[in-house]
Design a protein around this motif. Sequence first.
Motif, short mmCIF file in Angstrom:
data_model
loop_
_atom_site.label_atom_id
_atom_site.label_comp_id
_atom_site.label_asym_id
_atom_site.label_seq_id
_atom_site.Cartn_x
_atom_site.Cartn_y
_atom_site.Cartn_z
N VAL A 109 10.84 -6.94 0.52
CA VAL A 109 9.66 -6.79 1.21
C VAL A 109 9.03 -7.63 2.08
O VAL A 109 8.57 -7.83 3.12
CB VAL A 109 8.46 -5.84 0.20
N ALA A 110 8.90 -8.96 1.56
CA ALA A 110 8.53 -10.20 1.93
C ALA A 110 9.44 -10.58 3.31
O ALA A 110 8.78 -10.98 4.40
CB ALA A 110 8.53 -11.48 1.10
N SER A 111 10.48 -10.36 3.06
CA SER A 111 11.45 -10.59 4.27
C SER A 111 11.28 -9.62 5.28
O SER A 111 11.60 -9.75 6.66
CB SER A 111 12.98 -10.25 3.91
N MET A 112 10.92 -8.20 4.99
CA MET A 112 10.57 -7.18 6.00
C MET A 112 9.59 -7.67 7.02
O MET A 112 9.34 -7.35 8.04
CB MET A 112 10.19 -5.83 5.16
N SER A 113 8.57 -8.30 6.35
CA SER A 113 7.38 -8.77 7.00
C SER A 113 7.88 -9.79 8.22
O SER A 113 7.17 -9.98 9.25
CB SER A 113 6.24 -9.40 6.04
N ARG A 114 8.75 -10.68 7.63
CA ARG A 114 9.20 -11.70 8.56
C ARG A 114 9.83 -10.97 9.68
O ARG A 114 9.89 -11.57 10.82
CB ARG A 114 9.88 -12.88 7.88
N LEU A 115 10.72 -9.93 9.46
CA LEU A 115 11.59 -9.25 10.37
C LEU A 115 10.66 -8.52 11.27
O LEU A 115 10.91 -8.65 12.70
CB LEU A 115 12.54 -8.23 9.67
N ILE A 116 9.34 -7.99 10.84
CA ILE A 116 8.58 -7.32 11.65
C ILE A 116 7.95 -8.53 12.59
O ILE A 116 7.93 -8.10 13.96
CB ILE A 116 7.38 -6.73 10.98
N ARG A 117 7.78 -9.50 12.36
CA ARG A 117 7.22 -10.60 13.08
C ARG A 117 8.29 -11.15 14.19
O ARG A 117 7.97 -11.25 15.40
CB ARG A 117 6.77 -11.99 12.59
N SER A 153 0.90 -1.16 -0.01
CA SER A 153 0.09 -0.21 0.16
C SER A 153 0.86 1.45 0.24
O SER A 153 0.44 2.44 -0.41
CB SER A 153 -0.96 -0.01 1.18
N LYS A 154 1.82 1.23 0.84
CA LYS A 154 2.96 2.46 0.79
C LYS A 154 2.38 3.57 1.56
O LYS A 154 2.39 4.71 1.17
CB LYS A 154 3.46 3.03 -0.55
N ARG A 155 1.18 3.25 2.51
CA ARG A 155 0.28 4.29 2.93
C ARG A 155 0.88 4.52 4.38
O ARG A 155 0.42 5.53 5.01
CB ARG A 155 -1.17 3.90 2.92
N GLY A 156 1.88 3.69 4.75
CA GLY A 156 2.27 4.05 6.26
C GLY A 156 3.56 4.93 6.33
O GLY A 156 3.37 5.83 5.68
N ASN A 157 4.08 4.68 7.43
CA ASN A 157 5.29 5.11 7.71
C ASN A 157 6.53 5.00 6.72
O ASN A 157 7.26 4.11 6.97
CB ASN A 157 5.74 5.06 9.11
N PRO A 158 6.87 6.11 6.01
CA PRO A 158 7.94 5.86 4.82
C PRO A 158 9.41 5.68 5.69
O PRO A 158 10.24 5.07 5.11
CB PRO A 158 7.89 7.05 3.90
N TYR A 159 9.57 6.25 6.89
CA TYR A 159 10.90 6.30 7.47
C TYR A 159 10.95 4.81 7.98
O TYR A 159 12.17 4.46 7.81
CB TYR A 159 11.03 7.33 8.40
N ALA A 160 9.95 4.31 8.64
CA ALA A 160 10.19 2.92 9.12
C ALA A 160 10.37 1.96 7.84
O ALA A 160 11.18 1.16 8.10
CB ALA A 160 8.80 2.53 10.01
N ARG A 161 9.44 2.20 6.85
CA ARG A 161 9.71 1.30 5.56
C ARG A 161 10.98 1.42 5.27
O ARG A 161 11.65 0.00 4.94
CB ARG A 161 8.61 1.94 4.54
N LYS A 162 11.73 2.38 5.07
CA LYS A 162 13.16 2.54 4.63
C LYS A 162 14.03 1.83 5.56
O LYS A 162 15.01 1.31 5.12
CB LYS A 162 13.51 4.13 4.44
N ILE A 163 14.01 2.11 6.92
CA ILE A 163 14.79 1.40 7.94
C ILE A 163 14.72 0.11 7.84
O ILE A 163 15.89 -0.64 7.80
CB ILE A 163 14.36 2.20 9.28
N LEU A 164 13.55 -0.47 7.75
CA LEU A 164 13.18 -1.81 7.67
C LEU A 164 13.92 -2.34 6.38
O LEU A 164 14.62 -3.71 6.59
CB LEU A 164 11.85 -2.38 7.74
#
Length: 401
Positions: free
Chosen positions: A371-379, A322-333
């Motif tokens: 991006v899929a790895s980011m989701s796993r990292l968040i978990r 979606s790219k609707r969230g926090n762009p800074y957090a997305r970039k860091i992850l």
Amino acid sequence: MKTVFGIDVSKSTSNVAILVDSKAVKQFKIDNDLIGFGRLESDLNSFINPEVVFEATGIYSRRLAFYLQTHHFPYTQLNPLQASKEMDGLRKNKTDKNDALHLAETQFRLHRQKTLLQDPIYSELMDESRFYQEEISDFVQEKNRLHRILQITFPELTTLMSAPTGIVYWNIVKKFPIPSKVRKYGIDQLTQIIYDFSNHNISVGDAKKIALKLTDISKIAVSTVSPNSLTLQQVKHHADRLMNIDKMKKRIIRSMEKLAVKLPEYQSILSIPGFSTVTTVSLIAELGDIRRFSTTNQINAFVGIDLRHYESGNYTASDRISKRGNPYARKILYQAVIDMVSISRYQPTHINDFYQKKKQPSQHGTKKIAVASMSRLIRTIYHLVIKNETYDYKIASQAVL
């Protein structure tokens, strides 16, 4: 009897609508200052357990939230997307006055939960993180400006070191903005100057290597400006700016570390291979207290990596984030995943294992895999924080984190 205060917050004023059992009893406007908030407090005290609901409007709603929190009034703060979806059917005539009324009306129907109040440390970290991001932006801009002006004064200087950055490089640029200034010194003198520029953090031998290369490139370089040109002051100005920004960036990170180390999740997140102090404090600042999320899917949406699906008739589009969230957090992850992959030879992680598995003959590009790895990292981060644990590769590689 249920009382709801709907507040529409703008830059300097706020519209307030008070509803009792779904009926409007009062509407008024206040200034976003102590006098206005004092009037609001007086009305809040006139009712038993009033509910307050308002939409987050960036820095403007921060003052209202702070006032309510410090005066012990619980509230519900909506993100703009949520508020827009919930009130779309009511907004026939959109005005600040109507928005305040609609916020209160929908509260009776939706029974929204009160916003979990975070430790003030998270707000301070967020402010400092945004300051850090501003400095990074300025740093890139100044670096590009310096590079451009050196193409006029001393282009070969950009090849002097493996990376045209750092205190030693910027000091050399300031001292020798044109090749003719280098020719005034012998090798031993240049060596001592460069050694001093490093605050003796490099060896004399390395300083001499740089001095020799500086001498060599000065012999072949052609400058298009005179020794008295104001352009040389421009070179020095940009070099000074880069040094000052670099110092401020380090100062901000030290301050953020002092704050973040007080939080229980700091050590848990820092224990993940590939996570530096900068990555850890920046991510905590942007995510806030992730215990307020009940699922990792909510964090994905907050970051903006939740998938959007579009299907119409016989056409089905490929899913996109979606790219609707926090762009800074997305970039860091995203950068954290790349760092974890790059150091995997020395510090293995189950995130890299997942990344490499998906990378094997695949129709997906590396960005989608990241991006899929980011989701796993968040978990993984969520699990470590909730359980108050540190990262263990053996456990993580066997568990579904």
